[in-house]
Structure formats: C-alpha cells, structure tokens
Design a protein around this motif. Sequence first.
Motif, mmCIF file in Angstrom:
data_model
loop_
_atom_site.group_PDB
_atom_site.id
_atom_site.type_symbol
_atom_site.label_atom_id
_atom_site.label_comp_id
_atom_site.label_asym_id
_atom_site.label_seq_id
_atom_site.Cartn_x
_atom_site.Cartn_y
_atom_site.Cartn_z
ATOM 1 N N LEU A 15 0.825 -1.212 0.000
ATOM 2 C CA LEU A 15 0.000 0.000 0.000
ATOM 3 C C LEU A 15 0.856 1.258 0.000
ATOM 4 O O LEU A 15 0.514 2.259 -0.648
ATOM 5 C CB LEU A 15 -0.933 -0.012 1.214
ATOM 6 C CG LEU A 15 -1.977 -1.132 1.262
ATOM 7 C CD1 LEU A 15 -2.818 -1.010 2.519
ATOM 8 C CD2 LEU A 15 -2.862 -1.125 0.021
ATOM 9 N N ARG A 16 1.967 1.215 0.733
ATOM 10 C CA ARG A 16 2.823 2.407 0.813
ATOM 11 C C ARG A 16 3.357 2.805 -0.560
ATOM 12 O O ARG A 16 3.642 3.998 -0.800
ATOM 13 C CB ARG A 16 3.977 2.155 1.788
ATOM 14 C CG ARG A 16 4.773 3.414 2.107
ATOM 15 C CD ARG A 16 5.871 3.170 3.124
ATOM 16 N NE ARG A 16 6.938 2.305 2.606
ATOM 17 C CZ ARG A 16 8.107 2.118 3.222
ATOM 18 N NH1 ARG A 16 8.345 2.728 4.383
ATOM 19 N NH2 ARG A 16 9.027 1.313 2.698
ATOM 20 N N ARG A 17 3.495 1.854 -1.477
ATOM 21 C CA ARG A 17 3.984 2.182 -2.821
ATOM 22 C C ARG A 17 3.050 3.148 -3.564
ATOM 23 O O ARG A 17 3.456 3.765 -4.547
ATOM 24 C CB ARG A 17 4.115 0.897 -3.647
ATOM 25 C CG ARG A 17 5.245 -0.024 -3.229
ATOM 26 C CD ARG A 17 6.617 0.548 -3.561
ATOM 27 N NE ARG A 17 7.663 -0.432 -3.336
ATOM 28 C CZ ARG A 17 8.189 -1.207 -4.280
ATOM 29 N NH1 ARG A 17 7.757 -1.103 -5.525
ATOM 30 N NH2 ARG A 17 9.123 -2.079 -3.981
ATOM 31 N N PHE A 18 1.811 3.269 -3.085
ATOM 32 C CA PHE A 18 0.831 4.110 -3.771
ATOM 33 C C PHE A 18 0.630 5.453 -3.084
ATOM 34 O O PHE A 18 -0.195 6.258 -3.513
ATOM 35 C CB PHE A 18 -0.484 3.344 -3.900
ATOM 36 C CG PHE A 18 -0.349 2.117 -4.753
ATOM 37 C CD1 PHE A 18 -0.566 2.184 -6.119
ATOM 38 C CD2 PHE A 18 0.066 0.910 -4.207
ATOM 39 C CE1 PHE A 18 -0.396 1.063 -6.919
ATOM 40 C CE2 PHE A 18 0.225 -0.216 -4.995
ATOM 41 C CZ PHE A 18 0.010 -0.143 -6.351
ATOM 42 N N VAL A 19 1.398 5.690 -2.006
ATOM 43 C CA VAL A 19 1.374 6.986 -1.316
ATOM 44 C C VAL A 19 2.796 7.529 -1.361
ATOM 45 O O VAL A 19 3.602 7.289 -0.458
ATOM 46 C CB VAL A 19 0.879 6.841 0.132
ATOM 47 C CG1 VAL A 19 0.794 8.219 0.810
ATOM 48 C CG2 VAL A 19 -0.484 6.155 0.176
ATOM 49 N N THR A 20 3.113 8.246 -2.431
ATOM 50 C CA THR A 20 4.496 8.684 -2.656
ATOM 51 C C THR A 20 4.703 10.179 -2.462
ATOM 52 O O THR A 20 5.833 10.618 -2.280
ATOM 53 C CB THR A 20 4.922 8.313 -4.085
ATOM 54 O OG1 THR A 20 3.993 8.886 -5.024
ATOM 55 C CG2 THR A 20 4.949 6.804 -4.258
ATOM 56 N N ASP A 21 3.630 10.950 -2.489
ATOM 57 C CA ASP A 21 3.761 12.405 -2.409
ATOM 58 C C ASP A 21 3.274 12.975 -1.083
ATOM 59 O O ASP A 21 3.543 14.138 -0.781
ATOM 60 C CB ASP A 21 2.989 13.070 -3.556
ATOM 61 C CG ASP A 21 3.568 12.705 -4.915
ATOM 62 O OD1 ASP A 21 4.797 12.563 -5.004
ATOM 63 O OD2 ASP A 21 2.788 12.539 -5.866
ATOM 64 N N THR A 22 2.561 12.178 -0.313
ATOM 65 C CA THR A 22 2.023 12.625 0.979
ATOM 66 C C THR A 22 2.902 12.060 2.093
ATOM 67 O O THR A 22 2.942 10.844 2.301
ATOM 68 C CB THR A 22 0.579 12.141 1.160
ATOM 69 O OG1 THR A 22 -0.213 12.585 0.055
ATOM 70 C CG2 THR A 22 -0.018 12.672 2.458
#
Length: 461
Positions: free
Chosen positions: A413-420
């Motif tokens: 899941l963390r791979r899809f939150v890269t800018d926050t």
Amino acid sequence: MPLTFAAHSESALPLHLIEAGGVDAWLDGQPDRIRAWVGASTFTGAQGTALILPGEDGTPIGALGGYGSAASRARTRFPLAAIAAQLPEGPWQVASGLPDAAAEIEALGWLLSGYTFDRYRAQSAPVARLVAPDGVDAARLETLAAAEALTRDLVNTPAADMGPEALEAAARSLAEARGATIEVTTGDALLAANFPMIHAVGRAADQDPRLIDMRWGSEGPAVTLVGKGVCFDTGGLNLKPAGSMGLMKKDMGGAANVLGLAQAIMALGLKVRLRVLIPAVENSVSDESFRPQDILTSRKGLTVEINNTDAEGRLVLADALALADEETPDLIVSMATLTGAARVALGADIAPFYATEDRIAAAFEAAAGPAADPVWRLPFHTPYEEMIEPGIADLDNAPKGGFAGSITAALFLRRFVTDTPAYAHFDIFSWQQSAAPGRTKGGLGQGPRTILGALPDLLGL
C-alpha cells in the motif's frame, strides 16, 4: 434503546461501586437493615456483580456494583458495563467508587452496552440507563457511541443486504445528514476514470464495483480516510474454503470504520477538510473474474502480478490511495480487514497500524489508552520490499512464503502513497468473537477512537 445518557433526575437511583474486599468498609455507618441485607448476600465486590438494595417497602433504593480489583479491571475494557446488565430498568447514577480518571471511558462503555443489532430479530439489551458522571463530556461520548453503532450495524449486515449498492446508500445517507458532498464512479466508468484495479476486482459481481468519494468541511488541515469496502470476499478464483468464507460479510469493515469515524468528525465539528474514499466491490466468481497470473496496471501506473485473487483488498485500496495521494493532504489513513497475518501477530483484540512518521505513531499510542481502543505499531520494514517485487511486474499482490504477511501488505500500500509524507494504515479485524462488557458479539470498531483522539495533536486542532 438509544445510546444516550439519562437526564439528571432526583429519581435516579444511586449505584455504589465496591472493590473486591471493600464491602465491610462501605457498610460502616449504614443502617442495620442494609447491613443485614448485604451480610446475608453473597456479594463480595467481585467484578461485574450487583446487589439491589431494597427499601422498607421492598422497592429498590440503590445498588452495589462489584468493581473487582485493579488486576481484574485490567483484563476488561469496560468493567462498569458488566454491572449495567445486572441492574433493573430506570436511571442510575454512580454515587461512589468511580475513579475520576476512569469516568469517561466507563461511561462510554455503559452506553455501548446498550447496542443491539435488531434488523432481523428483536434483541434484548441492558435497560438500565446511566446519568452522565460529573465532569465528563456527555455529548462527545454520545457521539462516539453513535459512530460505533453505525460501524457495527454496517459490519453486522449480511452481504445480501450490504452489497456495494447498499454501502453507497449508507455513505449517501451520512453525507445528506451531515451536509457533505458525494460522488460515485460506477461500473465501466471506473475504467474511463482510471481506476482499473477496482474495476478488475469487482467486475465479476452482479452489483457493479464503485468508488465512493465523500467530502466535508472547507477549512483546516486536509484529512483523507480510505476504507476497504469488499462487501463479500469469496476469494475469487482462488476460492476460499468454507471455514474461511464464513465471516466475509465483514470484509468491508475498513469502510464501516472510516464511515463511523467520519460521522464522529462531522458531528463534533472538527475544523478539518475531510475526504472519505471507499472502493466498494464484491469479489465474486464468474467468467468475468480476474485470474491468477494476470498483470494489472494500477492508477499509479505500477503493474501488479496477481498471484492470489484472494489478496484483492490491497488492489482496490491501491487505486483509492493513489487518488488520495494526488491531492497531498496533511494526513492519509487507510483502514482494512486486510490480512490474517495481523491476527496471528496480535490476536483479534489489538489493531496493528503502520505509520510513515514517528510523530504519527506517538500520537496514536498516546490516544489509544484513554480511548480504550488498543492499537500497536508494526514496522514499514523496508528490507522486506524485495518480497513484493516479483520481477515480471512492479509488484506482487501475494508474496510466497507466508512470512510477514501484514507487513508486506502494508508495504504494498505504501507504494501508492508517494507524495504525501504523513500516511498511516490500520490492519483491523473489526469483529468481536464473543460478547464482552460493552462489546456485543459481531461487528466492532477498531481504531477510530484512537485516530479521533490523535487528530488534535497531529493536526494542531
């Protein structure tokens, strides 16, 4: 029965909480009639017991409630709620024995003991109502109880009546009640809007997959809640055995928890810009099912090799998280009934969470105790990243080997939150396996009170 406090009234009967071994001390100075009545009973102050005190005409004039010992209370989340079930109908007021530090959470437990799920059959619940103890924020506690009741109702409702359409209806009802806006992208429109993995997981079901997007508030920090809304999970073509499929109506527990949390945030009027994203699907079996060894391209552009169609929750969450990340809010929180590995690690009673920043974890850990909402931090252990990289695609949705299953899911899941920068994920169970004080068997909120309690510190509210 409404999950509200009784009004202050002279008719409220006094409840005296007695610790184990404290009966004799309480009896000092009591009338002979009361001394004789209590002495003739077997009441010892054992936790969860109660003794009604009769007046001269035999009608109740109060009660003693067993508050046990510090050791026994440490093993029960809501000790006072156990006593509520032993008392007759009417308003009750704790007259003595309740520590000030425990008043808030014990009062909440009493409220929650009144919850029943009676959609399909009349259910009984404790009929005694509590006058809010002095010094507690009664309105806030009633708001928390109502939010928990919403979560429990949604999880308890079987998939025949809580499919993607009904989950959307529940979100729309909440939005209408609280003045929020809502947009829903459904069916093939998901492809046009670039939510390919939500579409792939849900396309085999009779009810179309959808992405629910609710917004509320126009000022303050931006908070986005993402909840897994898999309304039933057969496992897809990697079909679950019967024993594993029995509780899959609760696989939308993440969605139920974020909706309950959102209701509380809105009802309390927190100064935040709230967004709630729920990918609502049913993972079914048909000729439209996605397959093992398929490679899906996500909204983020990352490709995902499907090595188990029963690891579908992270797929729908990934597209929703990618959307959330595009706005770079001040905080993203995802909640999901995601892995059995989390239950193996911490059991059913503790919700593990992951956080990208230590300050987030510290805020959750500080809020969990006062909220009686236990959580425990597990690590985003970066060396395990290679376990979710299959080689043929960017990511593997079901790494082989079986080790660290909750951690590898969180890393996915963390791979899809890269800018926050500020992201937290809760891998919850959302189910109470057997009845306990304040917690009926069935659907359960896990994490929302902790998150709510941490928001002021995290966001400077």
